[in-house]
Motif scaffolding. Structure first.
Motif, PDB file in Angstrom:
ATOM      1  N   ARG A 145       0.819  -1.208   0.000  1.00  0.00           N
ATOM      2  CA  ARG A 145       0.000   0.000   0.000  1.00  0.00           C
ATOM      3  C   ARG A 145       0.853   1.257   0.000  1.00  0.00           C
ATOM      4  NH1 ARG A 145      -3.369   1.060   5.369  1.00  0.00           N
ATOM      5  NH2 ARG A 145      -1.192   1.171   6.090  1.00  0.00           N
ATOM      6  N   PRO A 146       0.558   2.229  -0.897  1.00  0.00           N
ATOM      7  CA  PRO A 146       1.221   3.533  -0.818  1.00  0.00           C
ATOM      8  C   PRO A 146       0.574   4.404   0.251  1.00  0.00           C
ATOM      9  CG  PRO A 146      -0.251   3.491  -2.691  1.00  0.00           C
ATOM     10  CD  PRO A 146      -0.326   2.123  -2.068  1.00  0.00           C
ATOM     11  N   LYS A 147       1.322   5.369   0.774  1.00  0.00           N
ATOM     12  CA  LYS A 147       0.771   6.270   1.790  1.00  0.00           C
ATOM     13  C   LYS A 147       1.565   7.572   1.762  1.00  0.00           C
ATOM     14  CE  LYS A 147       3.462   3.577   5.139  1.00  0.00           C
ATOM     15  NZ  LYS A 147       3.386   2.595   6.238  1.00  0.00           N
ATOM     16  N   GLU A 148       0.893   8.661   2.029  1.00  0.00           N
ATOM     17  CA  GLU A 148       1.539   9.965   2.107  1.00  0.00           C
ATOM     18  C   GLU A 148       1.375  10.516   3.514  1.00  0.00           C
ATOM     19  OE1 GLU A 148       0.532  12.779  -0.859  1.00  0.00           O
ATOM     20  OE2 GLU A 148       1.581  11.681  -2.448  1.00  0.00           O
ATOM     21  N   VAL A 149       2.453  11.044   4.071  1.00  0.00           N
ATOM     22  CA  VAL A 149       2.445  11.545   5.442  1.00  0.00           C
ATOM     23  C   VAL A 149       3.033  12.950   5.451  1.00  0.00           C
ATOM     24  CG1 VAL A 149       3.178  11.143   7.813  1.00  0.00           C
ATOM     25  CG2 VAL A 149       2.800   9.189   6.285  1.00  0.00           C
ATOM     26  N   GLU A 150       2.324  13.879   6.081  1.00  0.00           N
ATOM     27  CA  GLU A 150       2.834  15.245   6.254  1.00  0.00           C
ATOM     28  C   GLU A 150       3.599  15.298   7.564  1.00  0.00           C
ATOM     29  OE1 GLU A 150       0.358  18.996   7.039  1.00  0.00           O
ATOM     30  OE2 GLU A 150       0.609  18.987   4.846  1.00  0.00           O
ATOM     31  N   ILE A 151       4.817  15.830   7.498  1.00  0.00           N
ATOM     32  CA  ILE A 151       5.709  15.822   8.662  1.00  0.00           C
ATOM     33  C   ILE A 151       6.189  17.242   8.958  1.00  0.00           C
ATOM     34  CG2 ILE A 151       7.885  14.939   9.597  1.00  0.00           C
ATOM     35  CD1 ILE A 151       7.606  12.566   7.665  1.00  0.00           C
ATOM     36  N   VAL A 152       6.162  17.619  10.218  1.00  0.00           N
ATOM     37  CA  VAL A 152       6.796  18.862  10.656  1.00  0.00           C
ATOM     38  C   VAL A 152       8.191  18.498  11.171  1.00  0.00           C
ATOM     39  CG1 VAL A 152       6.701  20.806  12.249  1.00  0.00           C
ATOM     40  CG2 VAL A 152       4.580  19.882  11.286  1.00  0.00           C
ATOM     41  N   LYS A 153       9.210  19.061  10.528  1.00  0.00           N
ATOM     42  CA  LYS A 153      10.582  18.776  10.952  1.00  0.00           C
ATOM     43  C   LYS A 153      10.908  19.639  12.162  1.00  0.00           C
ATOM     44  CE  LYS A 153      15.298  18.167   9.280  1.00  0.00           C
ATOM     45  NZ  LYS A 153      16.274  18.412   8.191  1.00  0.00           N
ATOM     46  N   SER A 154      10.479  19.176  13.311  1.00  0.00           N
ATOM     47  CA  SER A 154      10.604  19.963  14.546  1.00  0.00           C
ATOM     48  C   SER A 154      12.000  19.885  15.148  1.00  0.00           C
ATOM     49  CB  SER A 154       9.570  19.481  15.572  1.00  0.00           C
ATOM     50  OG  SER A 154       9.721  18.092  15.815  1.00  0.00           O
ATOM     51  N   GLU A 155      12.822  18.943  14.655  1.00  0.00           N
ATOM     52  CA  GLU A 155      14.196  18.809  15.149  1.00  0.00           C
ATOM     53  C   GLU A 155      15.126  18.677  13.948  1.00  0.00           C
ATOM     54  OE1 GLU A 155      14.347  15.451  17.749  1.00  0.00           O
ATOM     55  OE2 GLU A 155      12.538  16.047  18.845  1.00  0.00           O
ATOM     56  N   ASP A 215      18.616  18.297   4.301  1.00  0.00           N
ATOM     57  CA  ASP A 215      18.585  19.671   3.783  1.00  0.00           C
ATOM     58  C   ASP A 215      17.242  20.359   3.985  1.00  0.00           C
ATOM     59  OD1 ASP A 215      21.201  19.449   3.018  1.00  0.00           O
ATOM     60  OD2 ASP A 215      20.780  19.070   0.892  1.00  0.00           O
ATOM     61  N   ILE A 216      16.210  19.610   4.389  1.00  0.00           N
ATOM     62  CA  ILE A 216      14.917  20.243   4.680  1.00  0.00           C
ATOM     63  C   ILE A 216      15.083  21.129   5.919  1.00  0.00           C
ATOM     64  CG2 ILE A 216      12.531  19.832   5.391  1.00  0.00           C
ATOM     65  CD1 ILE A 216      12.662  17.188   3.812  1.00  0.00           C
ATOM     66  N   PRO A 217      14.734  22.415   5.836  1.00  0.00           N
ATOM     67  CA  PRO A 217      14.960  23.317   6.979  1.00  0.00           C
ATOM     68  C   PRO A 217      14.189  22.882   8.228  1.00  0.00           C
ATOM     69  CG  PRO A 217      14.465  24.560   4.972  1.00  0.00           C
ATOM     70  CD  PRO A 217      14.166  23.123   4.671  1.00  0.00           C
ATOM     71  N   THR A 218      14.841  22.972   9.359  1.00  0.00           N
ATOM     72  CA  THR A 218      14.178  22.685  10.626  1.00  0.00           C
ATOM     73  C   THR A 218      13.022  23.667  10.839  1.00  0.00           C
ATOM     74  OG1 THR A 218      16.267  21.910  11.548  1.00  0.00           O
ATOM     75  CG2 THR A 218      14.520  22.435  13.114  1.00  0.00           C
ATOM     76  N   GLY A 219      11.890  23.129  11.256  1.00  0.00           N
ATOM     77  CA  GLY A 219      10.703  23.945  11.473  1.00  0.00           C
ATOM     78  C   GLY A 219       9.742  23.943  10.302  1.00  0.00           C
ATOM     79  N   SER A 220      10.183  23.452   9.162  1.00  0.00           N
ATOM     80  CA  SER A 220       9.317  23.435   7.982  1.00  0.00           C
ATOM     81  C   SER A 220       8.489  22.152   7.948  1.00  0.00           C
ATOM     82  CB  SER A 220      10.140  23.572   6.705  1.00  0.00           C
ATOM     83  OG  SER A 220      11.019  22.472   6.562  1.00  0.00           O
ATOM     84  N   THR A 221       7.458  22.159   7.092  1.00  0.00           N
ATOM     85  CA  THR A 221       6.588  21.001   6.893  1.00  0.00           C
ATOM     86  C   THR A 221       6.837  20.432   5.503  1.00  0.00           C
ATOM     87  OG1 THR A 221       4.901  21.941   8.349  1.00  0.00           O
ATOM     88  CG2 THR A 221       4.191  20.210   6.834  1.00  0.00           C
ATOM     89  N   PHE A 222       6.939  19.108   5.418  1.00  0.00           N
ATOM     90  CA  PHE A 222       7.118  18.462   4.120  1.00  0.00           C
ATOM     91  C   PHE A 222       6.254  17.207   4.056  1.00  0.00           C
ATOM     92  CE2 PHE A 222      10.130  16.368   6.865  1.00  0.00           C
ATOM     93  CZ  PHE A 222      10.220  15.058   6.412  1.00  0.00           C
ATOM     94  N   THR A 223       6.055  16.730   2.831  1.00  0.00           N
ATOM     95  CA  THR A 223       5.242  15.533   2.613  1.00  0.00           C
ATOM     96  C   THR A 223       6.129  14.415   2.072  1.00  0.00           C
ATOM     97  OG1 THR A 223       3.276  16.852   2.130  1.00  0.00           O
ATOM     98  CG2 THR A 223       3.264  14.565   1.394  1.00  0.00           C
TER      99      THR A 223
END
Length: 353
Positions: A145-155, A215-223
């Motif tokens: 099964r595929p799945k997409e998750v939104e993550i906040v890079k809090s650290e 390289d994703i900035p800390t504090g940003s949200t990515f999928t």
């Protein structure tokens, strides 16, 4: 973080060729699935003991008219979610192995996420890397099964260790307890990382994917788009944290002392099992790759060990790294010193296994 790279199926003395007759004893159905003929992988006609079966350059250069250079060994295989047993032979690399499995079970090769040895579970301690023991049983894990998750890079650190399958798929090998990812129960060990913020990462090596995540900035949200391994109704997943539990191999698989090892140059060779010092050194190097780069790659660790095992000082070791294809990783001087320390400690028996 510096740049970085990645990189046993039971032989039944010997295994008979696959048959299309479901009542023939060579066609097993160990998972109570409906018997049905599956395409055959070519099997050897004249069986030999494994120490006679293959030369050290089995597979890289092309085939002559009368000489087969690929390893002529037969391995048992099943699909991890359940299937009859197939017999796989005639491969000299991980990609060729995947192709043979796909042909045997009649599905596209890109459906295979990874293989485990001697366990049908998503158990990273039994992950197939750059080698297969001559008595190991292969379990192929297909896309589920595929799945997409939104993550906040809090650290700064997400807590992932990434590896890849040697054929273009990066996936999660370890999740650090208490980390950002550990708190997201939808993300599991064994999940293939397919896209990051809509960018397809299929075909990228594990270190490239790890660098993109870093390289994703800390504090940003990515999928993140993931594809989990296919599961049967009764298939368990190995513990997410640690490696506690029963030791693999209770079924009698993987007890051989010789290994079919896939080489970086595309060849394969049968080699004796590593001695304790060598294996301790490779494990220590792999641990450094995990700590410094967020990747796990036994083949890369073995390549680094081979480059340093006969050197007498760190300068010669650094020159060997620079003269090899590992130069592209851009290892820092500090990291090379750490690697050299692991090699010398192992050679002097400072690691306890």
């Amino acid at each position: 973080m510096p740049l970085f790279n990645k990189k046993s199926t039971k032989i039944s003395n010997p295994s008979p060729p696959m048959t299309k007759d479901p009542h023939h004893p060579a066609f097993h159905d160990n998972n109570n699935y409906k018997n049905h003929p599956i395409p055959t992988a070519p099997t050897i006609q004249h069986h030999h003991h494994h120490h006679d079966s293959m030369s050290t350059n089995g597979g890289g250069a092309g085939l002559g008219e009368s000489t087969v250079t690929k390893p002529q060994l037969v391995f048992n295989c099943q699909l991890a979610h359940g299937s009859p047993t197939g017999f796989i032979t005639g491969f000299a690399s991980v990609k060729e192995l995947y192709q043979k499995i796909a042909e045997c079970y009649d599905f596209p090769m890109d459906e295979i996420l990874f293989c485990t040895l001697n366990s049908h579970k998503v158990d990273m301690s039994n992950l197939l890397g750059g080698q297969i023991g001559l008595n190991d049983f292969i379990f192929a894990h297909k896309k589920g099964r595929p799945k997409e998750v939104e993550i906040v890079k809090s650290e700064d650190a997400l807590g992932l260790t990434i590896t890849d399958n040697g054929a273009g798929y990066a996936f999660i090998k370890r999740i650090k307890s208490g980390s950002v990812i550990d708190r997201i129960q939808h993300i599991q060990i064994g999940d293939h990382i397919e896209k990051l913020d809509g960018i397809n990462v299929v075909g990228k090596r594990h270190y490239e994917v790890a660098r993109m995540l870093k390289d994703i900035p800390t504090g940003s949200t990515f999928t993140i788009r993931l594809v989990e391994p296919m599961k049967s109704g009764f298939q368990g997943i190995a513990p997410r944290k640690g490696t506690a539990g029963s030791k693999p191999g209770k079924q009698g698989y993987g007890s051989g002392k010789e290994t079919l090892r896939f080489k970086a140059n595309g060849n394969a060779a049968i080699e004796d099992e590593h001695d304790d010092a060598t294996q301790s050194g490779i494990d220590a190097i792999n641990s450094l790759l995990d700590s410094f780069m967020g990747i796990n790659d036994s083949e890369l660790a073995t390549q680094i060990w081979d480059l340093g095992s006969n050197k007498i000082n760190s300068m010669d070791f650094a020159e060997a790294i620079d003269a090899s294809d590992l130069e592209a990783f851009g290892f820092t001087d500090d990291f090379i010193i750490e690697l050299w320390g692991a090699i010398t400690d192992a050679r002097q028996g400072r690691y306890k296994r």
